[in-house]
Design an enzyme around this catalytic site. Structure first.
Site, PDB file in Angstrom:
ATOM      1  CB  THR A  19      83.883 -54.725  76.791  1.00  0.00           C
ATOM      2  OG1 THR A  19      84.101 -53.230  77.000  1.00  0.00           O
ATOM      3  CG2 THR A  19      84.567 -55.162  75.888  1.00  0.00           C
ATOM      4  CB  ALA A  39      73.255 -76.146  75.572  1.00  0.00           C
ATOM      5  NE  ARG A  51      76.676 -48.512  87.392  1.00  0.00           N
ATOM      6  CZ  ARG A  51      78.103 -48.670  87.680  1.00  0.00           C
ATOM      7  NH1 ARG A  51      78.334 -49.217  88.735  1.00  0.00           N
ATOM      8  NH2 ARG A  51      78.894 -48.581  86.702  1.00  0.00           N
ATOM      9  CE  LYS A 111      90.064 -60.092  85.759  1.00  0.00           C
ATOM     10  NZ  LYS A 111      89.662 -59.955  84.349  1.00  0.00           N
ATOM     11  CD  GLU A 135      88.386 -71.894  80.948  1.00  0.00           C
ATOM     12  OE1 GLU A 135      88.284 -73.270  81.235  1.00  0.00           O
ATOM     13  OE2 GLU A 135      89.699 -71.384  80.745  1.00  0.00           O
ATOM     14  CD  GLU A 196      90.157 -56.354  84.742  1.00  0.00           C
ATOM     15  OE1 GLU A 196      88.967 -56.477  85.675  1.00  0.00           O
ATOM     16  OE2 GLU A 196      90.264 -56.947  83.920  1.00  0.00           O
ATOM     17  CG  ASP A 207      93.766 -58.890  85.510  1.00  0.00           C
ATOM     18  OD1 ASP A 207      92.737 -59.012  85.849  1.00  0.00           O
ATOM     19  OD2 ASP A 207      94.340 -59.368  84.619  1.00  0.00           O
ATOM     20  CE  LYS A 211      93.563 -62.110  84.105  1.00  0.00           C
ATOM     21  NZ  LYS A 211      93.660 -61.329  82.923  1.00  0.00           N
ATOM     22  N   GLY A 308      89.676 -58.683  75.958  1.00  0.00           N
ATOM     23  CA  GLY A 308      88.794 -58.306  74.807  1.00  0.00           C
ATOM     24  C   GLY A 308      87.503 -58.967  74.847  1.00  0.00           C
TER      25      GLY A 308
END
Ligand code: HSE
Length: 444
Positions: A19, A39, A51, A111, A135, A196, A207, A211, A308
Site C-alpha cells: 500500500t 530536492a 516478492r 516503527k 518520519e 498492519e 503499534d 510509536k 493509509g
C-alpha cells in the site's frame, strides 16, 4: 550536508511495493518536476523490489522497474537512497544494514524496526556518513518526528498525550458511530490499507506503544522497553463500554501517554475515557492527534491521517526530499548529545494515580452491588457514580430460576493502579461476577 547532496540525479530503490510503496512510487513518477525543485536535483525511481512479480498493485510502472531481486537495488551503484517499506524486523533490518554499508541513505516507515534497532541503525548510519530517516514511522502524514526533533528544539518537552494508532481509532469510530461489529470494523480497516500486515499489532496496543517509545526517546532522551509500561489495546472492549462511556459524558480513545512528573516518567497505552468536548475526544476515524507540552512553547497540537497510502507516502517522500537535499534528520545518537542526562526512571505501574471506569457483569441478586462496593471501599477506593440498567429480558411472570446478568458500571474517584488491581483480584473471586471485567482509566 550529506555526501549524497549535490546536483547529480538521486537514484531511488524501493523495497516493498504494498500500500505505502505504491503510494510513494506514484508520487515519484507523477511529480518528477516537483521532486527536482524540492530536492534541488532530479530524483529518479530506478527499481521497486517485490516478492511476487505477478501480483497486481494498482500502479503502472515503466518496463523493467519491477524486480524480485533485492540485490538489484542494494548492489546498484546508481542507487543512492533505499526506501524500506516491507515492515517487520527481518529481513528489513538486514536490508537496511546492507544499504547503509553500501553507502546508501535510508528512508523507512517501519516503527517496529526503529523501536527494536533504531539506536544501532542510526549509529551505523553515522559511522557510514549516511542518514536513516523515519518520519512515516510515527503518525504517518503528521510531521511529528521532524517537529519534536527540529521545530521544538528550543524546548524541554514535559509531556506527550496522543492517539497514535489510526486503525484502532477507525475501529472505535465505526463501532460507536455506525454500530459496526468489531470484526467487521477490523476488516474494513484492512481493506482501506490502514492496518498492519498483522492487525493484532494495531488492536493490542503494540503499534501505538512502538510509536510512543520512539517519541519518548526523541523527546526525553529515555528509551523505555515495551514491557516497562502498561500496554493494553482495544481488542478487549465491547460496544457496550463505548455506549456506557458515552452515556456518562465520555469518549473512549486508545490513548498513549508519556509525561514527566516529579522526576519520574509516567507512561502507558490504554483505552481511556476522555471527557466529551476535550480536543482529544473529538479525533475520529483514522486520524491521529498528538499533544506536546514544552517548557518554552507551552502546549501544541498536531493532527492528521495517521495511516493509509497517501498520508504515509507524504511522510516518506518528505524524508526522501530532505535526504536528497542534504537536510539530514535528527537521529538517536545525536539526541543522546542533546539530552546528555541519565535516563528518567519510569514510574512503577502500581503507583499510577487516576480515576477509573469499571464494568462488572453481575448476577442480578440481592447484595451484589454491596459486595462489589464493599471491596472497593476496603481498598480505599472511593466511588464517584454507579450505573446499573435493568436486564432487558426481565420477565416478572416467569417461574424460571435463571437469574439475569446485568452490567454494573462504576466510576471511581482518583486512586492508584495498585489499589485497583488488588480490588479487582478480590472482585474476581465473587461467585456472582462474570467475565468480562472491564477497567479503563479516565484522563484528567
Ligand atoms: N497500522 C498503523 C495505524 C499504520 O493504524 O496507525 C501507521 O503506522
Amino acid at each position: 550536508m550529506t555526501e549524497s547532496a549535490g546536483t547529480e540525479p538521486l537514484g531511488v530503490g524501493i523495497i516493498g511495493l504494498g500500500t505505502v510503496g505504491s503510494g510513494v512510487a506514484r508520487v515519484l513518477l507523477e511529480h518528477p518536476e516537483r521532486m527536482q525543485r524540492r530536492a534541488g536535483r532530479p530524483v529518479v525511481l530506478r527499481k521497486a523490489v517485490v516478492r511476487d512479480l505477478s501480483r497486481s498493485r494498482g500502479i503502472e510502472l515503466p518496463a523493467g522497474m519491477l524486480t524480485d531481486q533485492v540485490d538489484e537495488v542494494l548492489n546498484d551503484p546508481e542507487t543512492g537512497l533505499v526506501v524500506e517499506l516491507i515492515g517487520g524486523l527481518s529481513p528489513a533490518r538486514e536490508f537496511v544494514e546492507r544499504a547503509l554499508k553500501a553507502g546508501k541513505d535510508v528512508v523507512t516507515a517501519n516503527k517496529a524496526l526503529i523501536y527494536e534497532h533504531g539506536d544501532a541503525l542510526c549509529a551505523l548510519a553515522r559511522e557510514q556518513g549516511k542518514t536513516i530517516a523515519f518520519e512515516a514511522a510515527v503518525a504517518a502524514g503528521v510531521p511529528i518526528i521532524g517537529s519534536v526533533g527540529q521545530a521544538l528544539a528550543a524546548n524541554q518537552i514535559t509531556g506527550i498525550e496522543a492517539v497514535l494508532n489510526g486503525t484502532s481509532n477507525f475501529i472505535l469510530t465505526e463501532m460507536s458511530h455506525n454500530g459496526l461489529p468489531y470484526d467487521a470494523a477490523v476488516q474494513l480497516a484492512q481493506e482501506r490499507g490502514y492496518a498492519e500486515a498483522d492487525p493484532s499489532m494495531d488492536v493490542d496496543g503494540t503499534d501505538a506503544a512502538h510509536k510512543l517509545v520512539i517519541l519518548t526517546q526523541l523527546a526525553f532522551g529515555t528509551r523505555v522497553p515495551l514491557d516497562a509500561f502498561i500496554r493494553q489495546g482495544i481488542d478487549t472492549l465491547e460496544l457496550a463500554d463505548l455506549q456506557y462511556a458515552r452515556e456518562l459524558g465520555y469518549r473512549v480513545k486508545l490513548l498513549a501517554v508519556a509525561r514527566i512528573r516529579n522526576g519520574l516518567l509516567e507512561m502507558h497505552v490504554e483505552p481511556t475515557l476522555i471527557r466529551r468536548g476535550h480536543p482529544m475526544s473529538t479525533i475520529e476515524d483514522v486520524y491521529n492527534r498528538i499533544q506536546i507540552d514544552g517548557d518554552v512553547v507551552g502546549r501544541v497540537w498536531f493532527s492528521g491521517m495517521g495511516a493509509g497510502q497517501a498520508a504515509t507516502a507524504s511522510a516518506v517522500v518528505a524524508d526522501l526530499i530532505d535526504t536528497a537535499s542534504g537536510r539530514t534528520r535528527l537521529n538517536f545518537p545525536l539526541l543522546d548529545l542533546w539530552h546528555q542526562r541519565e535516563p528518567v526512571p519510569v514510574l512503577p505501574a502500581d503507583e499510577l494515580s487516576r480515576r477509573y471506569y469499571l464494568r462488572y457483569n453481575v448476577i442480578d441478586r440481592p447484595h451484589m452491588m454491596a459486595d462489589v462496593t464493599d471491596i472497593l471501599g476496603r481498598q480505599g477506593i472511593s466511588i464517584a457514580s454507579v450505573m446499573q440498567h435493568e436486564a432487558p429480558e426481565i420477565d416478572c411472570t416467569s417461574d424460571s430460576d435463571e437469574e439475569p446478568i446485568v452490567p454494573l458500571v462504576i466510576m471511581t474517584h482518583r486512586t492508584t493502579e495498585g489499589q485497583m488491581r488488588s480490588a479487582d483480584r478480590e472482585i474476581a473471586q465473587l461467585q456472582a461476577v462474570r467475565m468480562p471485567r472491564v477497567r479503563m482509566p479516565v484522563d484528567g
